[in-house]
Design a protein around this motif. Structure first.
Motif, short mmCIF file in Angstrom:
data_model
loop_
_atom_site.label_atom_id
_atom_site.label_comp_id
_atom_site.label_asym_id
_atom_site.label_seq_id
_atom_site.Cartn_x
_atom_site.Cartn_y
_atom_site.Cartn_z
N GLU A 84 0.81 -1.22 0.00
CA GLU A 84 0.00 0.00 0.00
C GLU A 84 0.84 1.27 0.00
OE1 GLU A 84 -2.92 -0.26 3.09
OE2 GLU A 84 -3.75 -2.13 2.31
N SER A 85 2.10 1.18 -0.52
CA SER A 85 2.99 2.34 -0.55
C SER A 85 2.76 3.23 -1.77
CB SER A 85 4.45 1.89 -0.50
OG SER A 85 4.75 1.12 -1.66
N GLY A 86 1.89 2.81 -2.66
CA GLY A 86 1.63 3.60 -3.86
C GLY A 86 0.94 2.77 -4.92
N ILE A 87 0.90 3.31 -6.13
CA ILE A 87 0.23 2.65 -7.24
C ILE A 87 1.20 1.70 -7.94
CG2 ILE A 87 -0.87 3.02 -9.49
CD1 ILE A 87 -1.83 5.73 -8.39
N ASP A 88 0.77 0.46 -8.14
CA ASP A 88 1.55 -0.52 -8.88
C ASP A 88 1.33 -0.33 -10.38
OD1 ASP A 88 3.11 -2.87 -9.46
OD2 ASP A 88 1.21 -3.96 -9.73
N ARG A 89 0.04 -0.34 -10.78
CA ARG A 89 -0.25 -0.22 -12.21
C ARG A 89 -1.66 0.30 -12.43
NH1 ARG A 89 -2.58 -5.61 -14.30
NH2 ARG A 89 -2.73 -6.81 -12.40
N LEU A 90 -1.87 0.73 -13.65
CA LEU A 90 -3.19 1.13 -14.12
C LEU A 90 -3.59 0.15 -15.19
CD1 LEU A 90 -2.49 4.96 -14.52
CD2 LEU A 90 -3.57 3.82 -12.58
N LYS A 91 -4.76 -0.47 -15.05
CA LYS A 91 -5.26 -1.44 -16.03
C LYS A 91 -6.38 -0.78 -16.83
CE LYS A 91 -6.63 -6.19 -16.61
NZ LYS A 91 -5.47 -6.50 -17.42
N ALA A 92 -6.10 -0.51 -18.11
CA ALA A 92 -7.06 0.15 -19.00
C ALA A 92 -7.72 -0.90 -19.88
CB ALA A 92 -6.35 1.19 -19.86
N THR A 93 -9.05 -0.85 -20.01
CA THR A 93 -9.79 -1.81 -20.81
C THR A 93 -10.87 -1.11 -21.63
OG1 THR A 93 -11.28 -2.25 -18.96
CG2 THR A 93 -9.40 -3.73 -19.20
N GLY A 94 -11.40 -1.87 -22.58
CA GLY A 94 -12.52 -1.37 -23.38
C GLY A 94 -12.10 -0.68 -24.66
N GLY A 95 -10.85 -0.89 -25.08
CA GLY A 95 -10.29 -0.20 -26.25
C GLY A 95 -9.40 0.92 -25.76
N VAL A 96 -8.10 0.79 -26.01
CA VAL A 96 -7.11 1.70 -25.45
C VAL A 96 -6.29 2.32 -26.57
CG1 VAL A 96 -5.13 1.87 -23.88
CG2 VAL A 96 -6.97 0.24 -23.39
N ILE A 97 -6.01 3.62 -26.44
CA ILE A 97 -5.12 4.32 -27.36
C ILE A 97 -4.00 4.93 -26.55
CG2 ILE A 97 -4.90 6.25 -28.98
CD1 ILE A 97 -7.87 5.84 -29.66
N VAL A 98 -2.76 4.72 -27.00
CA VAL A 98 -1.59 5.33 -26.37
C VAL A 98 -0.92 6.20 -27.41
CG1 VAL A 98 0.64 4.93 -25.27
CG2 VAL A 98 -1.27 3.38 -24.80
N ILE A 99 -0.66 7.46 -27.06
CA ILE A 99 -0.01 8.40 -27.97
C ILE A 99 1.23 8.97 -27.30
CG2 ILE A 99 -0.23 10.58 -29.23
CD1 ILE A 99 -3.24 10.01 -29.45
N SER A 100 2.34 8.96 -28.03
CA SER A 100 3.58 9.58 -27.57
C SER A 100 4.23 10.20 -28.79
CB SER A 100 4.50 8.55 -26.93
OG SER A 100 5.66 9.18 -26.43
N GLY A 101 4.33 11.52 -28.80
CA GLY A 101 4.87 12.21 -29.96
C GLY A 101 3.98 11.95 -31.16
N GLU A 102 4.58 11.54 -32.29
CA GLU A 102 3.82 11.25 -33.51
C GLU A 102 3.38 9.80 -33.59
OE1 GLU A 102 6.52 12.52 -36.62
OE2 GLU A 102 5.49 14.45 -36.72
N ASP A 103 3.72 8.99 -32.59
CA ASP A 103 3.38 7.57 -32.60
C ASP A 103 2.08 7.33 -31.84
OD1 ASP A 103 5.80 7.29 -33.87
OD2 ASP A 103 6.85 6.53 -32.10
N ALA A 104 1.24 6.46 -32.39
CA ALA A 104 -0.03 6.11 -31.76
C ALA A 104 -0.23 4.60 -31.86
CB ALA A 104 -1.19 6.83 -32.43
N ALA A 105 -0.71 4.02 -30.76
CA ALA A 105 -1.00 2.58 -30.73
C ALA A 105 -2.39 2.39 -30.18
CB ALA A 105 0.02 1.85 -29.86
N GLU A 106 -3.06 1.38 -30.71
CA GLU A 106 -4.40 1.04 -30.26
C GLU A 106 -4.48 -0.45 -30.01
OE1 GLU A 106 -9.03 1.58 -31.74
OE2 GLU A 106 -7.46 2.86 -32.56
#
Length: 162
Positions: A84-106
């Motif tokens: 309980e010292s902090g957040i381990d991870r975030l679990k995203a569901t239902g269709g996910v998009i990740v964008i960094s700079g000009e790169d995008a992943a779905e």
């Protein structure tokens, strides 16, 4: 920030020049290395906190931001460390998009490990970059190194040089 739709991403898949890759491929992802020590900002329509089991669930147009990286999903579960010292991870569901700079992943879902800066995407992953477009079953992004590894039926289209 604009969201990519499947039709737009598919159009990019058909029209973007690409480089060939084998069954497992490591590629660049994002414009630069990400500092995973930066604060993580989450916005959403709703937040449900369960005091009994200590979970938090963000729903409705969830946007997770850290530095230049953005993650979009309809549902994000916060998973805390066992001590309980902090957040381990975030679990995203239902269709996910990740964008960094000009790169995008779905993909169908993604786990973001906050301490390490690793993002594991699963399910019909589509990666769109300025000079190539790839698909695979899975992709692991190392935001600290600015790289990604795609595995599981990696596919791209080879274009001859001009």
């Amino acid at each position: 920030m604009n969201r990519f739709s499947w039709p737009a991403l598919c159009l990019l898949l058909l029209t973007a020049p690409s480089a060939g890759l084998a069954q497992g491929a490591q590629i660049a992802f994002g414009e630069s290395q990400q500092d995973s020590d930066l604060p993580v900002e989450v916005t959403s329509e709703n937040l449900d906190v369960n005091q009994t089991d200590g979970t938090a669930v963000f729903t409705g147009n969830v946007v997770v931001g850290q530095g230049e990286m953005r993650l979009f999903a309809p549902h994000v579960l916060v998973i805390y460390k066992e001590d309980e010292s902090g957040i381990d991870r975030l679990k995203a569901t239902g269709g996910v998009i990740v964008i960094s700079g000009e790169d995008a992943a779905e993909g169908d879902q993604a786990d973001y490990y906050v301490d390490t800066g690793m993002i594991e995407m699963e399910g019909s992953v589509l990666l769109v970059q300025p000079r190539q477009t790839l698909t695979s079953d899975n992709m692991v992004v190392d935001t600290r190194a600015g790289t990604a590894r795609m595995t599981g039926r990696v596919k791209t289209i080879l274009q001859p040089q001009d």
